[in-house]
Design a protein around this motif. Structure first.
Motif, short mmCIF file in Angstrom:
data_model
loop_
_atom_site.label_atom_id
_atom_site.label_comp_id
_atom_site.label_asym_id
_atom_site.label_seq_id
_atom_site.Cartn_x
_atom_site.Cartn_y
_atom_site.Cartn_z
N GLY A 9 0.82 -1.21 0.00
CA GLY A 9 0.00 0.00 0.00
C GLY A 9 0.85 1.25 0.00
N LEU A 10 1.94 1.23 0.76
CA LEU A 10 2.85 2.38 0.82
C LEU A 10 3.46 2.64 -0.55
CD1 LEU A 10 4.42 4.46 2.57
CD2 LEU A 10 6.17 2.69 2.87
N PHE A 11 3.93 1.58 -1.21
CA PHE A 11 4.55 1.72 -2.54
C PHE A 11 3.56 2.29 -3.55
CE2 PHE A 11 5.06 -0.36 -6.72
CZ PHE A 11 6.20 0.31 -7.15
N VAL A 12 2.35 1.71 -3.60
CA VAL A 12 1.36 2.19 -4.55
C VAL A 12 0.93 3.61 -4.23
CG1 VAL A 12 -0.98 1.83 -5.43
CG2 VAL A 12 0.54 -0.13 -5.12
N GLY A 13 0.79 3.93 -2.94
CA GLY A 13 0.44 5.29 -2.54
C GLY A 13 1.49 6.29 -3.00
N VAL A 43 -9.41 -7.76 -7.33
CA VAL A 43 -10.11 -6.69 -8.04
C VAL A 43 -11.13 -6.01 -7.12
CG1 VAL A 43 -11.77 -6.20 -9.88
CG2 VAL A 43 -9.78 -7.64 -10.34
N GLY A 44 -11.94 -6.80 -6.43
CA GLY A 44 -12.97 -6.23 -5.55
C GLY A 44 -12.39 -5.39 -4.44
N THR A 45 -11.33 -5.87 -3.81
CA THR A 45 -10.69 -5.12 -2.72
C THR A 45 -10.03 -3.86 -3.25
OG1 THR A 45 -10.26 -7.22 -1.57
CG2 THR A 45 -9.02 -5.28 -0.83
N ASP A 46 -9.39 -3.98 -4.41
CA ASP A 46 -8.71 -2.82 -4.99
C ASP A 46 -9.69 -1.74 -5.42
OD1 ASP A 46 -6.44 -1.38 -5.92
OD2 ASP A 46 -6.91 -2.00 -7.95
N LEU A 47 -10.89 -2.11 -5.85
CA LEU A 47 -11.89 -1.11 -6.24
C LEU A 47 -12.25 -0.21 -5.06
CD1 LEU A 47 -14.14 -3.32 -8.52
CD2 LEU A 47 -12.92 -1.26 -9.24
N LEU A 48 -12.50 -0.80 -3.91
CA LEU A 48 -12.81 0.01 -2.73
C LEU A 48 -11.58 0.77 -2.26
CD1 LEU A 48 -15.19 -2.30 -0.66
CD2 LEU A 48 -15.77 -0.27 -2.01
N PHE A 49 -10.41 0.16 -2.39
CA PHE A 49 -9.15 0.84 -2.08
C PHE A 49 -9.00 2.11 -2.91
CE2 PHE A 49 -4.68 1.35 -3.45
CZ PHE A 49 -4.07 1.63 -2.23
N ALA A 50 -9.28 2.00 -4.22
CA ALA A 50 -9.17 3.15 -5.12
C ALA A 50 -10.20 4.22 -4.78
CB ALA A 50 -9.33 2.70 -6.56
N ALA A 51 -11.44 3.79 -4.48
CA ALA A 51 -12.49 4.75 -4.17
C ALA A 51 -12.14 5.57 -2.94
CB ALA A 51 -13.82 4.01 -3.96
N ILE A 52 -11.60 4.91 -1.92
CA ILE A 52 -11.28 5.61 -0.66
C ILE A 52 -10.08 6.52 -0.84
CG2 ILE A 52 -10.49 5.27 1.72
CD1 ILE A 52 -12.14 2.64 1.70
N THR A 53 -9.02 6.03 -1.51
CA THR A 53 -7.81 6.84 -1.64
C THR A 53 -8.02 8.07 -2.52
OG1 THR A 53 -7.09 5.38 -3.44
CG2 THR A 53 -6.20 4.93 -1.26
N LEU A 231 -2.20 5.69 2.51
CA LEU A 231 -2.53 7.07 2.88
C LEU A 231 -1.28 7.89 3.19
CD1 LEU A 231 -5.85 6.50 4.86
CD2 LEU A 231 -5.54 7.16 2.47
N PRO A 232 -0.36 7.39 4.03
CA PRO A 232 0.89 8.15 4.18
C PRO A 232 1.74 8.12 2.91
CG PRO A 232 0.99 6.10 5.41
CD PRO A 232 -0.42 6.26 4.96
N GLY A 233 1.61 7.04 2.11
CA GLY A 233 2.37 6.94 0.88
C GLY A 233 2.02 8.04 -0.11
N ILE A 234 0.73 8.38 -0.19
CA ILE A 234 0.30 9.44 -1.10
C ILE A 234 0.92 10.78 -0.70
CG2 ILE A 234 -1.70 10.80 -1.82
CD1 ILE A 234 -3.31 8.21 -1.76
N VAL A 235 1.00 11.02 0.61
CA VAL A 235 1.62 12.27 1.10
C VAL A 235 3.10 12.30 0.71
CG1 VAL A 235 2.20 13.61 3.15
CG2 VAL A 235 -0.01 12.44 3.01
#
Length: 266
Positions: A9-13, A43-53, A231-235
């Motif tokens: 998650g950190l890497f992708v963020g 796919v299902g988990t990543d969809l909600l992951f994308a929506a939240i991020t 979330l910290p990864g995006i920052v």
């Protein structure tokens, strides 16, 4: 394993923060090939992951008044019904039992190659169209976006195609949507295209993710671990993004996506 998910998650963020794309394009392949997660659950988990991020981006862009809501509504008019129909068909034919793992993997490969091509060729396509002005095919394309009725219809059709692709693979709402908007709405500023694309991607991925959840293809504990890292990864990525040339990052990301897409298809 939990720390592995957090680091993923950190890497992708970080990649999303630096380039603005890569969430679904990177996270789903990492879950499938790196952690051996069942494709439908990835796919299902990543969809909600994308929506939240990405949801925070809507608020920020809305405050600056750069979201073109009429375009968002046109895209959603095609994508949301297409998403629901795709989910219904997949559920009726055994998605929750893993019967569509190969289909999802192949769809992911196609979506990744299209997305990476959009990243690499966006500027070249624009220059080619400008250089070939007067050609019958180019004239037909330009007339398509000049007629408001045709433009609205094509935007809805685009939304429908994105809805099917995103529901199957969790990929396509970002880079592909932005390239199509760039062609159809040439008067929109770059920030408006990005803002409008995100404003459409969030409800699309949220609805598709909830649909996957309803049939049991979302891993909620996995989602929490991914968010804890992203979330910290995006920052961090946003901080690095202003210091690293976009001309280096986007081609590098596109090449990685092409290689992953080819692996999905083999």
């Amino acid at each position: 394993m939990e720390w592995g998910f957090i680091l993923a998650g950190l890497f992708v963020g970080i990649m999303v923060g630096m380039t603005g794309v890569g969430g679904g394009s990177l996270m789903t392949p990492i879950l499938i090939f790196g952690f051996s997660i069942q494709p439908a659950i990835a796919v299902g988990t990543d969809l909600l992951f994308a929506a939240i991020t990405k949801s925070g981006g809507i608020w920020a862009y809305w405050r600056h008044g750069v979201v073109k809501w009429n375009v968002v509504m046109r895209l959603a008019a095609g994508s949301l019904p297409a998403t629901l129909i795709t989910l219904w068909v997949m559920n009726a034919t055994g998605m929750h039992e893993g019967d569509h793992n190969e289909l999802i993997t192949k769809a992911l490969g196609v979506a990744l190659i299209l997305t990476s091509s959009a990243l690499l060729l966006k500027g070249w396509i624009g220059r080619l169209l400008r250089a070939q002005e007067g050609h019958p095919v180019v004239n037909a394309l330009y007339s398509l976006r000049q007629d408001e009725g045709h433009k609205a219809l094509f935007t809805i059709v685009t939304g429908a195609l994105l809805g099917v692709m995103v529901t199957l693979s969790s990929v396509g709402a970002g880079a592909l949507g932005a390239v199509i908007l760039l062609f159809l709405y040439p008067k929109m500023k770059g920030v408006e295209i990005v803002a409008t694309d995100i404003a459409h991607a969030v409800p699309l991925t949220f609805v598709a993710g909830l649909g996957h959840s309803a049939v049991g293809t979302v891993d909620w504990s996995l989602l929490l671990y991914l968010l804890a890292g992203s979330l910290p990864g995006i920052v961090i990525g946003s901080f690095l993004g202003v210091r690293i040339s976009d001309q280096i990052l986007r081609p590098l990301l596109a090449i990685i996506l092409i290689l992953i897409g080819i692996k999905c298809l083999l």
